[in-house]
Design a protein around this motif. Structure first.
Motif, PDB file in Angstrom:
ATOM      1  N   TYR A  42      35.772  43.445  37.577  1.00  0.00           N
ATOM      2  CA  TYR A  42      37.049  43.406  38.293  1.00  0.00           C
ATOM      3  C   TYR A  42      38.085  44.317  37.646  1.00  0.00           C
ATOM      4  O   TYR A  42      38.160  44.418  36.420  1.00  0.00           O
ATOM      5  CB  TYR A  42      37.600  41.977  38.315  1.00  0.00           C
ATOM      6  CG  TYR A  42      37.036  41.105  39.409  1.00  0.00           C
ATOM      7  CD1 TYR A  42      35.825  41.389  40.026  1.00  0.00           C
ATOM      8  CD2 TYR A  42      37.712  39.969  39.834  1.00  0.00           C
ATOM      9  CE1 TYR A  42      35.312  40.578  41.025  1.00  0.00           C
ATOM     10  CE2 TYR A  42      37.214  39.149  40.829  1.00  0.00           C
ATOM     11  CZ  TYR A  42      36.010  39.464  41.423  1.00  0.00           C
ATOM     12  OH  TYR A  42      35.515  38.650  42.409  1.00  0.00           O
ATOM     13  N   ASN A  43      38.915  44.938  38.505  1.00  0.00           N
ATOM     14  CA  ASN A  43      40.058  45.700  37.992  1.00  0.00           C
ATOM     15  C   ASN A  43      41.267  44.768  37.915  1.00  0.00           C
ATOM     16  O   ASN A  43      41.168  43.574  38.243  1.00  0.00           O
ATOM     17  CB  ASN A  43      40.334  46.936  38.853  1.00  0.00           C
ATOM     18  CG  ASN A  43      40.703  46.595  40.285  1.00  0.00           C
ATOM     19  OD1 ASN A  43      41.286  45.551  40.581  1.00  0.00           O
ATOM     20  ND2 ASN A  43      40.353  47.474  41.218  1.00  0.00           N
ATOM     21  N   LEU A  44      42.395  45.289  37.487  1.00  0.00           N
ATOM     22  CA  LEU A  44      43.566  44.440  37.260  1.00  0.00           C
ATOM     23  C   LEU A  44      44.046  43.775  38.540  1.00  0.00           C
ATOM     24  O   LEU A  44      44.402  42.593  38.537  1.00  0.00           O
ATOM     25  CB  LEU A  44      44.701  45.252  36.622  1.00  0.00           C
ATOM     26  CG  LEU A  44      45.918  44.432  36.187  1.00  0.00           C
ATOM     27  CD1 LEU A  44      45.549  43.486  35.043  1.00  0.00           C
ATOM     28  CD2 LEU A  44      47.069  45.348  35.763  1.00  0.00           C
ATOM     29  N   ASP A  45      44.056  44.511  39.639  1.00  0.00           N
ATOM     30  CA  ASP A  45      44.506  43.928  40.904  1.00  0.00           C
ATOM     31  C   ASP A  45      43.602  42.778  41.335  1.00  0.00           C
ATOM     32  O   ASP A  45      44.084  41.748  41.813  1.00  0.00           O
ATOM     33  CB  ASP A  45      44.550  45.005  41.997  1.00  0.00           C
ATOM     34  CG  ASP A  45      45.643  46.029  41.768  1.00  0.00           C
ATOM     35  OD1 ASP A  45      46.706  45.656  41.225  1.00  0.00           O
ATOM     36  OD2 ASP A  45      45.445  47.204  42.118  1.00  0.00           O
ATOM     37  N   GLN A  46      42.298  42.952  41.159  1.00  0.00           N
ATOM     38  CA  GLN A  46      41.356  41.892  41.526  1.00  0.00           C
ATOM     39  C   GLN A  46      41.518  40.674  40.624  1.00  0.00           C
ATOM     40  O   GLN A  46      41.478  39.538  41.081  1.00  0.00           O
ATOM     41  CB  GLN A  46      39.922  42.419  41.448  1.00  0.00           C
ATOM     42  CG  GLN A  46      39.590  43.447  42.514  1.00  0.00           C
ATOM     43  CD  GLN A  46      38.247  44.113  42.274  1.00  0.00           C
ATOM     44  OE1 GLN A  46      37.953  44.585  41.183  1.00  0.00           O
ATOM     45  NE2 GLN A  46      37.416  44.145  43.310  1.00  0.00           N
ATOM     46  N   ASN A  48      44.249  39.768  39.006  1.00  0.00           N
ATOM     47  CA  ASN A  48      45.516  39.118  39.354  1.00  0.00           C
ATOM     48  C   ASN A  48      45.391  38.323  40.645  1.00  0.00           C
ATOM     49  O   ASN A  48      45.966  37.232  40.771  1.00  0.00           O
ATOM     50  CB  ASN A  48      46.629  40.161  39.480  1.00  0.00           C
ATOM     51  CG  ASN A  48      47.195  40.566  38.135  1.00  0.00           C
ATOM     52  OD1 ASN A  48      47.185  39.785  37.184  1.00  0.00           O
ATOM     53  ND2 ASN A  48      47.684  41.799  38.040  1.00  0.00           N
ATOM     54  N   ALA A  49      44.638  38.841  41.611  1.00  0.00           N
ATOM     55  CA  ALA A  49      44.491  38.149  42.887  1.00  0.00           C
ATOM     56  C   ALA A  49      43.780  36.811  42.714  1.00  0.00           C
ATOM     57  O   ALA A  49      44.185  35.798  43.306  1.00  0.00           O
ATOM     58  CB  ALA A  49      43.725  39.036  43.877  1.00  0.00           C
ATOM     59  N   GLN A  58      50.066  36.994  35.927  1.00  0.00           N
ATOM     60  CA  GLN A  58      49.337  37.990  35.139  1.00  0.00           C
ATOM     61  C   GLN A  58      49.366  37.622  33.658  1.00  0.00           C
ATOM     62  O   GLN A  58      48.370  37.790  32.951  1.00  0.00           O
ATOM     63  CB  GLN A  58      49.921  39.392  35.351  1.00  0.00           C
ATOM     64  CG  GLN A  58      49.237  40.460  34.497  1.00  0.00           C
ATOM     65  CD  GLN A  58      49.677  41.855  34.839  1.00  0.00           C
ATOM     66  OE1 GLN A  58      49.337  42.384  35.893  1.00  0.00           O
ATOM     67  NE2 GLN A  58      50.453  42.487  33.959  1.00  0.00           N
ATOM     68  N   SER A 144      36.193  44.164  32.967  1.00  0.00           N
ATOM     69  CA  SER A 144      37.351  43.322  33.294  1.00  0.00           C
ATOM     70  C   SER A 144      38.159  42.947  32.057  1.00  0.00           C
ATOM     71  O   SER A 144      39.318  42.539  32.176  1.00  0.00           O
ATOM     72  CB  SER A 144      36.890  42.052  34.019  1.00  0.00           C
ATOM     73  OG  SER A 144      35.934  41.354  33.239  1.00  0.00           O
ATOM     74  N   ASP A 151      44.899  49.655  31.737  1.00  0.00           N
ATOM     75  CA  ASP A 151      45.939  49.671  32.770  1.00  0.00           C
ATOM     76  C   ASP A 151      47.313  49.493  32.113  1.00  0.00           C
ATOM     77  O   ASP A 151      47.548  48.533  31.385  1.00  0.00           O
ATOM     78  CB  ASP A 151      45.689  48.551  33.781  1.00  0.00           C
ATOM     79  CG  ASP A 151      46.474  48.731  35.072  1.00  0.00           C
ATOM     80  OD1 ASP A 151      47.720  48.870  34.996  1.00  0.00           O
ATOM     81  OD2 ASP A 151      45.858  48.715  36.149  1.00  0.00           O
ATOM     82  N   ARG A 153      50.027  48.532  33.257  1.00  0.00           N
ATOM     83  CA  ARG A 153      50.779  47.359  33.691  1.00  0.00           C
ATOM     84  C   ARG A 153      50.512  46.128  32.825  1.00  0.00           C
ATOM     85  O   ARG A 153      51.317  45.204  32.799  1.00  0.00           O
ATOM     86  CB  ARG A 153      50.441  47.037  35.151  1.00  0.00           C
ATOM     87  CG  ARG A 153      50.898  48.094  36.144  1.00  0.00           C
ATOM     88  CD  ARG A 153      50.363  47.791  37.530  1.00  0.00           C
ATOM     89  NE  ARG A 153      48.900  47.905  37.586  1.00  0.00           N
ATOM     90  CZ  ARG A 153      48.170  47.526  38.635  1.00  0.00           C
ATOM     91  NH1 ARG A 153      48.744  46.980  39.692  1.00  0.00           N
ATOM     92  NH2 ARG A 153      46.851  47.671  38.606  1.00  0.00           N
ATOM     93  N   SER A 154      49.396  46.121  32.128  1.00  0.00           N
ATOM     94  CA  SER A 154      49.046  44.972  31.284  1.00  0.00           C
ATOM     95  C   SER A 154      48.961  45.319  29.808  1.00  0.00           C
ATOM     96  O   SER A 154      48.886  44.431  28.966  1.00  0.00           O
ATOM     97  CB  SER A 154      47.709  44.360  31.747  1.00  0.00           C
ATOM     98  OG  SER A 154      46.729  45.357  31.925  1.00  0.00           O
TER      99      SER A 154
END
Length: 200
Positions: A42-46, A48-49, A58, A144, A151, A153-154
């Motif tokens: 998973y990437n960051l968006d996945q 977080n979702a 997050q 992941s 990323d 953002r994190s």
């Protein structure tokens, strides 16, 4: 009702109060469990979702990912990360070259399905913030995991937890407490199982 709990008592984790009273579900489904857990690619968006769907932020996700400071994962969860295949991962964050070579020794292409690697190669039996320090060195075994540092953002929170064990533990306890409140069932929806692995 609450009890005091020592996360990873043998590994040096933090003490915190665990809320009691949760009921077990009346349905056991491997597919349901798999659906609610993030995948190793998973990437960051996945990520977080998945966590947002359970009311977690997050920050909660990054803190809970720190549980990978102990534990193992089998080769099939990261084999495509350490070798080039015709169908590569959708994304593959960078990996420390020395670490990559070590993982290839543990998991050759013809690996035994029971073979596993430590998620935290530096202090695998200690609950600490080395997990985040490993990410800074591009030694996150799962994509992941490593994406949390790759990323932007994190990355800031990873750096903070890497430098501050107390901050990590406090965030972990807060996130674990929130996680314990997800999907609480009422008396008609749940039960107290006599055997944990099967409904009554």
């Amino acid at each position: 009702m609450i009890i005091n709990f020592h996360w990873g008592q043998l590994t040096g984790g933090p003490y915190y109060q665990v809320e009691l009273g949760r009921l077990d579900g009346r349905v056991t489904s491997k597919a349901n469990v798999k659906h609610n857990l993030p995948g190793p690619g998973y990437n960051l968006d996945q990520l977080n979702a998945v966590f947002a769907a359970n009311g977690l932020t997050q920050t909660d996700m990054i803190a809970l990912s720190g549980a990978h400071t102990i534990g193992v994962t089998h080769c099939d969860k990261f084999i495509r990360r350490i070798y080039r295949f015709k169908q590569p991962l959708a994304f593959n964050p960078p990996m420390n070259l020395t670490f990559l070579r070590q993982m290839r020794q543990i998991c050759p292409l013809n690996y035994n399905p029971s073979t596993f690697a430590m998620l935290d190669p530096t202090t695998p039996f200690k609950f600490d913030n080395a997990y985040y320090q490993n990410l800074q060195k591009e030694m996150g075994l799962l994509a992941s995991d490593q994406i949390l540092f790759t990323d932007q953002r994190s990355r800031g929170l990873v750096n903070w937890f890497a430098s501050n064990q107390t901050a990590f533990e406090e965030a972990f306890v807060a996130a674990m407490t929130k996680l314990g409140r997800v999907g609480v069932k009422n008396a008609t929806e749940g039960e107290i199982r006599r055997v944990c692995t099967a409904v009554n």
